[in-house]
Design a protein around this motif. Structure first.
Motif, short mmCIF file in Angstrom:
data_model
loop_
_atom_site.label_atom_id
_atom_site.label_comp_id
_atom_site.label_asym_id
_atom_site.label_seq_id
_atom_site.Cartn_x
_atom_site.Cartn_y
_atom_site.Cartn_z
N UNK A 1 -29.54 52.15 -11.78
CA UNK A 1 -29.92 52.12 -10.37
C UNK A 1 -28.65 52.28 -9.54
N UNK A 2 -28.58 53.31 -8.72
CA UNK A 2 -27.37 53.65 -8.01
C UNK A 2 -27.62 53.77 -6.51
N UNK A 3 -26.60 53.40 -5.72
CA UNK A 3 -26.61 53.66 -4.27
C UNK A 3 -25.19 54.02 -3.85
N UNK A 4 -25.08 55.01 -2.96
CA UNK A 4 -23.80 55.43 -2.40
C UNK A 4 -23.96 55.49 -0.88
N UNK A 5 -22.97 54.95 -0.16
CA UNK A 5 -23.05 54.97 1.30
C UNK A 5 -21.72 55.40 1.91
N UNK A 6 -21.81 55.98 3.09
CA UNK A 6 -20.65 56.31 3.90
C UNK A 6 -20.18 55.04 4.60
N UNK A 7 -18.90 54.70 4.47
CA UNK A 7 -18.38 53.50 5.13
C UNK A 7 -17.27 53.84 6.14
N UNK A 8 -17.28 55.07 6.64
CA UNK A 8 -16.26 55.47 7.61
C UNK A 8 -16.47 54.77 8.95
N UNK A 9 -17.68 54.35 9.25
CA UNK A 9 -17.94 53.67 10.52
C UNK A 9 -18.53 52.27 10.34
N UNK A 10 -18.79 51.87 9.10
CA UNK A 10 -19.39 50.57 8.83
C UNK A 10 -18.71 49.95 7.62
N UNK A 11 -19.01 48.68 7.42
CA UNK A 11 -18.42 47.95 6.32
C UNK A 11 -19.31 47.99 5.08
N UNK A 12 -18.68 47.81 3.94
CA UNK A 12 -19.40 47.79 2.67
C UNK A 12 -20.58 46.82 2.72
N UNK A 13 -20.33 45.58 3.16
CA UNK A 13 -21.41 44.58 3.13
C UNK A 13 -22.60 45.01 3.98
N UNK A 14 -22.33 45.55 5.16
CA UNK A 14 -23.42 45.93 6.05
C UNK A 14 -24.27 47.05 5.45
N UNK A 15 -23.69 47.87 4.59
CA UNK A 15 -24.42 48.98 4.00
C UNK A 15 -25.24 48.57 2.78
N UNK A 16 -24.74 47.59 2.02
CA UNK A 16 -25.36 47.28 0.72
C UNK A 16 -26.12 45.95 0.68
N UNK A 17 -25.90 45.09 1.67
CA UNK A 17 -26.47 43.74 1.57
C UNK A 17 -27.99 43.75 1.46
N UNK A 18 -28.65 44.60 2.24
CA UNK A 18 -30.11 44.64 2.22
C UNK A 18 -30.67 45.22 0.93
#
Length: 481
Positions: free
Chosen positions: A44-61
């Protein structure tokens, strides 16, 4: 640069994986990814852009969706990753911390063998996918990883999440670290050991240069012993590393303070106080204050509520603005004071120039800069520690060009890189003049090496003096080619 974290546990690893990866956020600002493996659910994989946001805000949910007892995560300053592969070696996912200078050459070679690339990063080859394709050419993971060591000009450390644990492989000369931690029922591999304490991991050991190990919940297996030589990047202690991290058992903050103390003991400049440019200049400034016998004061502060780290816009003018906006000068400290400011390095010098002008505007009577590493005279071919596309973006190289013309050869460069030479002194004086400083001094290479405490041949100082081992040559020597 980038950093990664992987863990293998008897229980679900998602929480450790989430926070362990998050503790590498200071190493990259472009992409972040997580992947877990469960025998029933698969990868199970997820990739996010963090140029304008933080890691936690992208993956916590998404955290509850990550099922499995093994997983790897990455903060990447290069390409989107992890890459998931289904090959004759089985299914696996891979993350890398790498700088591959000959990526086009390798890609053309693979395409000529009728291989294909499915992942593109800004219409360029995804270097982590390229690493996966090289791994696939081996009969075993170890053989494939050694092909990476053989082919890549630059460096590449990696974590490979397989159906049978995590394989950790450090680049062949150990320029980028991998540290192993353990606790009851779990093992972890990380770029930064500072990811371990709050997750109750204890540092077990470093992965050696070129070493390949497999991590499972019940222990570690060495798949390939470490190579004979090491050249770990000295800039880890100067700039990249989080202060609580250890590399080769040597703490980042302790090195910064030791280097600053030695510099302060040798400096005869009269000043009222010393201040570190947050964050990486603070440890050096504390040591300098102790060695020089002048008080440490926070004459400039970082605005942490909205600038806890430096986001990196693609546009240089916006990068300069970001660098300026996150630091706030304190007039009450600066007014009528002779101030020493400690910073980690001078690359282009744009940010320091702006800071110096502001310090004078806020009342400083004199501004002295003390830099915790030697002048950067050479670009780094092994680690992507700046966004510079050319060595000529370095302030030092611009000055050398102005003095010597555009065709300065290696012999000329080496004179400018030699501490105390007439050319070195002239270059530093001119840098200070262009930056508007009252005085400028750099730490000596000898001071930096002494503060780290490793034998000089085990530390890479290429960006300061152009000296380094070529990993391709070393690999071939070690393998009789």
């Amino acid at each position: 640069m980038g950093g990664f974290f992987g863990c293998a546990a008897r229980q679900n690893c998602a929480t450790d994986l989430f926070y362990g990866t998050d503790y590498h956020s200071h190493l990259g600002t472009k992409r972040a990814g997580l992947v877990t493996f469960d025998p029933e659910m698969g990868f199970n994989r997820a990739i996010h852009n963090i140029e304008r946001d933080y890691f936690r805000s992208k993956f916590e949910d998404q955290l509850e969706s990550f099922i499995g007892n093994t997983g790897v995560g990455v903060i990447s300053d290069t390409d989107p990753q992890p890459i998931i592969v289904n090959s004759h070696l089985g299914r696996y996912a891979v993350v890398t911390v790498a700088k591959i200078n000959n990526i086009r050459e390798i890609a053309d070679e693979l395409l000529a063998k009728k291989m294909h690339f499915s992942e593109l990063s800004s219409n360029k080859v995804n270097q982590t996918e390229l690493v996966a394709l090289l791994i696939n050419m081996g009969r075993t993971f170890e053989e494939g990883i050694n092909l990476v060591y053989k082919k890549v000009k630059g460096s590449c450390s990696m974590l490979v999440l397989t159906e049978d644990g995590i394989i950790a492989a450090r680049d062949y000369l150990g320029r980028t670290p991998i540290v192993i931690g353990c606790k009851d029922g779990a093992y972890a591999a990380a770029s930064e050991s500072s990811a371990f304490p709050n997750l109750d991991y204890k540092i077990l050991r470093d992965v050696g240069p070129g070493e390949i190990v497999r991590l499972k919940a019940d222990g570690i297996t060495v798949l390939q012993k470490a190579a004979s030589r090491c050249q770990i990047c000295s800039f880890l202690w100067v700039y990249y590393g989080f202060p609580a991290s250890d590399y080769e058992g040597i703490n980042v903050e302790a090195v910064r303070e030791a280097a600053g103390r030695m510099m302060g003991e040798e400096d005869t400049t009269k000043a009222d106080c010393v201040c570190g440019i947050p964050d990486s200049g603070v440890g050096h400034a504390l040591g300098y204050s102790d060695g020089h016998g002048i008080p440490y004061q926070r004459a400039v502060l970082k605005y942490t509520p909205t600038w806890p780290r430096s986001f990196t816009p693609g546009n240089q003018s916006r990068r300069d603005l970001v660098a300026r906006m996150k630091l706030i000068p304190n007039r009450a400290i600066l007014q009528d004071k002779s101030v020493v400011f400690c910073d980690d390095s001078i690359v282009r010098g744009t940010q320091l120039h702006d800071n110096v002008r502001t310090f004078f505007e806020y009342g400083a009577s004199s501004v002295h800069a003390r830099i915790s590493c030697p002048p950067l005279v050479y670009g780094c071919p092994f680690i992507g520690f700046t966004s510079s596309k050319s060595d000529m973006e370095l302030l030092s190289r611009q000055i050398i060009r102005d003095f010597e013309g555009p065709d300065a050869d290696e012999e000329v460069l080496s004179r400018y890189a030699t501490t105390g030479s007439p050319e070195y002194e002239r270059m530093v004086e001119e840098m200070g003049r262009r930056l508007g400083l009252s005085t400028l001094q750099f730490s000596k290479i000898e001071t930096l090496i002494k503060s780290i405490g490793l034998p000089r041949e085990k530390v890479c100082t290429h960006c300061f003096d152009g000296s380094s081992y070529d990993p391709d040559t070393i690999w071939r020597e070690d393998h009789g080619e």
